[in-house]
Design a protein around this motif. Structure first.
Motif: not given
Length: 443
Positions: A297-307
């Motif tokens: 979940i943390a990785l997914f949120i981080g990827l979305v925010v970065t994108a």
């Protein structure tokens, strides 16, 4: 009665110059001969099996063998008694003896295979499978399974695998036909593909039950086979009922499905007439998947925010660079999942499931160290990459040895008496129809 005496080498039918490979081969050969004699009216004495196991235990361990050879130099033709003398018997009706008998003892599993041995089997299997366009893969599986089963030891005895290549080949032909049909339907139209999926759903539980029965029936320990008694209805509930919950709950129900699947397999497996019983709870499985889930979940949120940040940036060049860097991280995340998360989950679920499983009065205990298993996986991965895949046989042997080392069976009473009793009961009730064990879809 005079006891029959022989050296450990005589029991295995080898000479003192025999290598470890010779000892393993001789032990497997003698076990096979013992099993064949068990089918005859004049069954061999149980003590001869004890002597055979004792001989392999001593000669199969380099340190024990060295001590034994040293003793042979001092005492010519040292013998081992196949029948204990009557005067050696000790009373067991004292309170101390009863307490000792009631206290379970741990019998550790042990894997005796070597990477070099398995490499020779592995490379021949690959070459012949390529030459025969995959047809030999069924025979390759039998050779592989026999090697890993026969080198897995418990209380001095190895397991065995009796699968027939033609049954495995038949199962693979069925699997290929089904996959070809799905592929053809997908190319024809999305509607045809959806209909094909719906038609195959009821078939999955049937194939799973057939495969579980095949594998259990063709696995044995001390000449006594396992069996699987799960029904189609139970399999349908697990694979279709709980299985469909997984995508509809965005994988939140996966621990529930995993627990139901392991219980379905173990609770319906028997050794002789005694059933396995798995008492692992859903909560225990959820706790194991909690940490990886939070990481995802943390990785997914981080990827979305970065994108989002990269896409909304004023500079187009900087945004493209950020997005490119983001996509480069995806393979690294995949590798990290396979090298760290998968062994983490595997080790913890193995410990939870097997430590909650028993066979009659005997309890399994699994203490697989999570950090050690992750380290083993990472080293195997690196060695496999740097050797262009040639390290695969050593990696598989290392995993089998590591997992066996931390698995034990807490035995209540005598394991010999238990197996002997189960063998008698299984013979009395007879085998199930042979056509129940004629299909295997596993790789």
């Amino acid at each position: 009665m005079q006891a029959l005496a022989a050296t450990y080498y005589d029991v295995l039918g080898i000479g003192p110059e025999a290598t470890l490979a010779d000892i393993k081969a001789a032990y497997a050969r003698q076990l096979g001969a013992f099993r064949e004699k068990m089918k005859t009216p004049e069954k061999p004495a149980a003590e001869s099996l004890d002597a055979l196991r004792q001989a392999f235990t001593i000669l199969g361990d380099p340190l024990s063998r060295e001590s034994y050879d040293a003793s042979l130099n001092g005492v010519a033709n040292q013998a081992i008694a196949l029948e204990p003398p009557a005067e050696a018997a000790t009373p067991t009706d004292t309170p101390a003896a009863e307490a000792e008998a009631a206290e379970p003892r741990e019998e550790n599993f042990r894997f005796t295979g070597e990477g070099g041995e398995y490499f020779r089997i592995w490379i021949v299997n690959i070459l012949l499978s390529i030459v025969t366009l995959g047809i030999y893969s069924a025979w390759a599986k039998v050779r592989r399974e026999q090697y890993f089963h026969r080198n897995l030891m418990l209380d001095g005895s190895g397991f065995d695998y009796h699968g027939q290549p033609m049954a495995i080949l038949k199962g693979r032909i069925v699997a290929v036909v089904l996959l070809f049909g799905l592929s053809a339907a997908q190319r024809f139209s999305p509607l045809a593909y959806g209909i094909a999926i719906l038609c195959l759903l009821p078939l999955v539980p049937w194939l799973a039950v057939k495969a579980f029965r095949f594998r259990a029936h063709n696995t044995s320990y001390r000449g006594l086979r396992f069996s699987f008694h799960g029904s189609y209805g139970q399999a349908f509930k697990v694979f279709v009922g709980y299985g469909l919950l997984v995508p509809f709950t965005l994988w939140l129900a996966f621990p529930v499905f995993y627990r139901q699947l392991r219980k379905f397999v173990l609770d319906n497996t028997r050794f002789g007439t005694t059933a396995f019983e798995c008492a692992v709870t859903t909560g225990a499985i959820y706790k194991i998947f909690l940490l990886p889930g939070l990481v995802f979940i943390a990785l997914f949120i981080g990827l979305v925010v970065t994108a989002v940040v990269a896409a909304s940036g004023k500079g187009g060049q900087e945004a493209l660079v950020a997005l490119g860097f983001l996509f480069m991280l995806i393979p690294l995340i995949f590798v990290a999942v396979q090298a760290v998360v998968v062994p983490y989950v595997t080790a913890r679920t193995n410990n939870a499931v097997w430590s909650s499983t028993r066979l009659g009065e005997h309890h399994f205990r699994s203490r697989l160290p999570v950090g050690g298993y992750i380290g083993l996986t990472v080293v195997n991965w690196l060695a496999t990459v740097f050797t262009l895949g040639l390290f695969i046989p050593w990696a598989r042997v290392r995993v089998a040895r590591f997992r066996a080392e931390y698995l034990a069976l807490a035995v209540s009473g005598s394991l010999d008496d238990f197996v002997a009793g189960e063998a008698g009961s299984a013979t009395a009730i007879g085998d199930e129809a042979a056509e129940m064990f004629d299909l295997d879809i596993g790789l």
